[in-house]
Structure formats: structure tokens, C-alpha cells
Design a protein around this motif. Sequence first.
Motif, PDB file in Angstrom:
ATOM      1  N   ARG A 266      37.251  48.948  51.377  1.00 30.87           N
ATOM      2  CA  ARG A 266      37.589  48.698  49.976  1.00 30.87           C
ATOM      3  C   ARG A 266      38.880  49.417  49.610  1.00 30.87           C
ATOM      4  NH1 ARG A 266      32.319  47.781  46.217  1.00 30.87           N
ATOM      5  NH2 ARG A 266      30.882  47.044  47.826  1.00 30.87           N
ATOM      6  N   SER A 267      39.538  48.886  48.587  1.00 28.41           N
ATOM      7  CA  SER A 267      40.794  49.460  48.107  1.00 28.41           C
ATOM      8  C   SER A 267      40.568  50.195  46.795  1.00 28.41           C
ATOM      9  CB  SER A 267      41.828  48.347  47.893  1.00 28.41           C
ATOM     10  OG  SER A 267      42.946  48.820  47.187  1.00 28.41           O
ATOM     11  N   ASN A 268      41.260  51.304  46.625  1.00 27.47           N
ATOM     12  CA  ASN A 268      41.183  52.035  45.357  1.00 27.47           C
ATOM     13  C   ASN A 268      42.037  51.388  44.277  1.00 27.47           C
ATOM     14  OD1 ASN A 268      39.488  54.040  46.380  1.00 27.47           O
ATOM     15  ND2 ASN A 268      41.231  55.181  47.237  1.00 27.47           N
ATOM     16  N   ARG A 269      42.972  50.514  44.703  1.00 31.49           N
ATOM     17  CA  ARG A 269      43.908  49.921  43.743  1.00 31.49           C
ATOM     18  C   ARG A 269      43.594  48.466  43.422  1.00 31.49           C
ATOM     19  NH1 ARG A 269      49.927  50.827  45.614  1.00 31.49           N
ATOM     20  NH2 ARG A 269      49.132  49.705  47.433  1.00 31.49           N
ATOM     21  N   SER A 270      43.029  47.739  44.375  1.00 28.10           N
ATOM     22  CA  SER A 270      42.783  46.308  44.169  1.00 28.10           C
ATOM     23  C   SER A 270      41.285  46.023  44.070  1.00 28.10           C
ATOM     24  CB  SER A 270      43.382  45.495  45.321  1.00 28.10           C
ATOM     25  OG  SER A 270      43.003  44.137  45.216  1.00 28.10           O
ATOM     26  N   LYS A 277      48.354  45.055  49.487  1.00 28.09           N
ATOM     27  CA  LYS A 277      49.083  46.045  48.676  1.00 28.09           C
ATOM     28  C   LYS A 277      50.163  45.424  47.803  1.00 28.09           C
ATOM     29  CE  LYS A 277      48.276  49.806  51.967  1.00 28.09           C
ATOM     30  NZ  LYS A 277      48.897  50.834  52.840  1.00 28.09           N
TER      31      LYS A 277
END
Length: 360
Positions: A266-270, A277
Motif C-alpha cells: 500500500r501507498s501512504n500517498r495514493s 507516484k
Amino acid sequence: MASHVYTPSNSKSYYLRVTIDRKEYRESLRTTSKRVAEKKARERIKDLRGKAERGETDWLFHAGFTVFYESLDQPDEDHGWSDRTRTRYQTSLRQIGVTLMEIFEERGEDIQLVGAWEIGLAEVTEFVALRKDAGVSVATINRDLTAFTHLMAYIKNKKWIEVNPVQLFEKQGMRERLPQIVLPTQEAIARLSERAPGTLTFFPSFLEETGGRITEMAMIKWSDLSGMDRPVEGNVTLTLLNTKGGKVRTITLRQQAIDILLQIPRSNRSPFVFWNKTEDGYYRAAANIFWDYAQEVDFGARMHDLRHKFAIERLKEGWSVYRVQRYIGHGSVKTTERYYFRYLSQEQQEVANADGNVGL
């Protein structure tokens, strides 16, 4: 050049609009970057002008459809149609456009990139079949065919096509010929997955295990999933929000699909499952990306065939045709039957038709 590049109200991608030798082209440039779009537009216009000078044709059905539709906004002494007739034809043309879009989308193709010559007898036949599936009256279908005839006659008069396929249909009638489906092998799927970067490496297998369309699955978010706290079959559902026609549907994931999700970091931003990215946070042009990869690794099929593979395998396992239809999002169960029953034995067809709840 900027005047040739625009974004339609229903799309974030840039499109080319240019008139060469009094003939108009409108087509997708397949990018959301204005800088890239302008570069592509320059190259495309140069190519089109070269073709025009050589007397070659390169006409898209979408361009002919748009010009003909818009010509009906005003009276024209060439055809002499009344206001009522022109309005009726535009109503039929809208339905023709929507249905052809569905036909080509089911093949994994974009109707806006289809050449005028690619609308043939098979497409007209399937158009009629889908209208019948939808319960439309014979009178309405005949009205649609009249408008369709005039549309293709308009395109033929421009010498974009040699034969009007609607007139062929009217002579021959319903002899449906669907395109053959090529089912990708597990080895080919593995090669494609290995070629894909980042989270896209999980994408082919996820399509194979869900039967989803590329666009709708590329845009799923973790928040669209329910039950991942207990990731077992029967407990995890996925709500698809970005579907064809905006028809939201919820599917219960099989264990194979759940296991794939468990492997994706998992992404912290998306918020997206298949994230990257970029500013968008996901692969906006997943279909184009995988088309390139498929050529590189000799995939031997289309990404869209993973959807067909899912449907055929589930039917052979004993899922009812009704369940498959709802799961993959076909508008009619008859569409599911037409596409996939030709790959089933008589016994498998009888099982698929036996009960609307088989396999639930």
C-alpha cells in the motif's frame, strides 16, 4: 497548433481536431499532457496531410458519425428531411453510438479509434442483436436501421468505405458472426506480469480472477473494498464505481483475487490499489501501457481477453449464466450467452441455464 488540441467535456485526455482538404478529423491523442498532446498533434497532422497529398484514406468512424450527426441540427436541401425526421434520426444515432461503443468495448477496443471500414456486416448484425436483447420493439429497431443506413451512406459517399454494411444486413438478415476469442495461456500471463512495473505486475492476474474491464479495475481504491480485515472468500466485496455507463456494481471476490490483493503493497500517498507516484496516483493509461508490453512479450492475445477467460472458465465450473452476467457487468444475459455459450458443451450450457442461483 493549440487550436487543434482540446479536451472534451467527458474526458481528461486531449483530442485532435483538424480539417484537411475540407475533411474533418477528430480523434483521441491518448494523453493527459498538453505538451505531449501538441507534439502528437503535430506529427499526426503531418501524417494526415501526407496521406491527403498521396490520395490515401485514413478515416475514423467517429469522425464521420460526428459530422453527420451535427449536420442534422439544421435543414439541408440535399436531403430535405423535416425537423421531426432529423430529430428522430439523431435519437437513433445516439443509440447507435452507445451500442457500437458497447460492442467494441467488449472487444477491448475504443470506438473513437475505429476506422469507418471496420463497421461491417458483423457489427450491424450485433447491433440488432443487442437491441433485441434489450427488449426494443421491431419498429424501433427498423427506425434505428434507417438512420444507420443514412449514416453509412453518408460515409460511403465520402468514399471512406466501398459498401454500405446496413444495406448488406437488410439483404442477408441475422447471420451473426462473432469474433473468435483467444484465451491467453498462464505462461503468457506470467510474462506480461513480469514485464509490468510496480503494482501493475499484479494487474493481469487480478483481471483474470475478477473478469473486470481494464479501466474500471485500474481505478479501484482500497476504500472500495470491504471485508479485508478477514480476507477469506465470501467475506470480501469490491464495489466498482468507474464502470461503463456509470452503473455501480458490487462483486464478492474469490479467494484467488483476495490473495493477489494481499500481496500488493500500500501507498501512504495514493488511495488506489494499483498505485504509482504520479500526480494522479494511478495508471491512467493502463490499457495503452499493456498494449505495448503485450507486443514486447508476445502475449498472443489482448488484455481484454482475460475478462473473457474469466467468464468462460466460471461457466465451465458451473456458475449460472445469470451470475456471470451480473458479475462481469453485461447489460443483458443474452449478451453473455452469445459471447460464451459457443465455447461450452451442450451439458455445460444446460447447467449454466438451469438456475439463476447456481454457484451462488
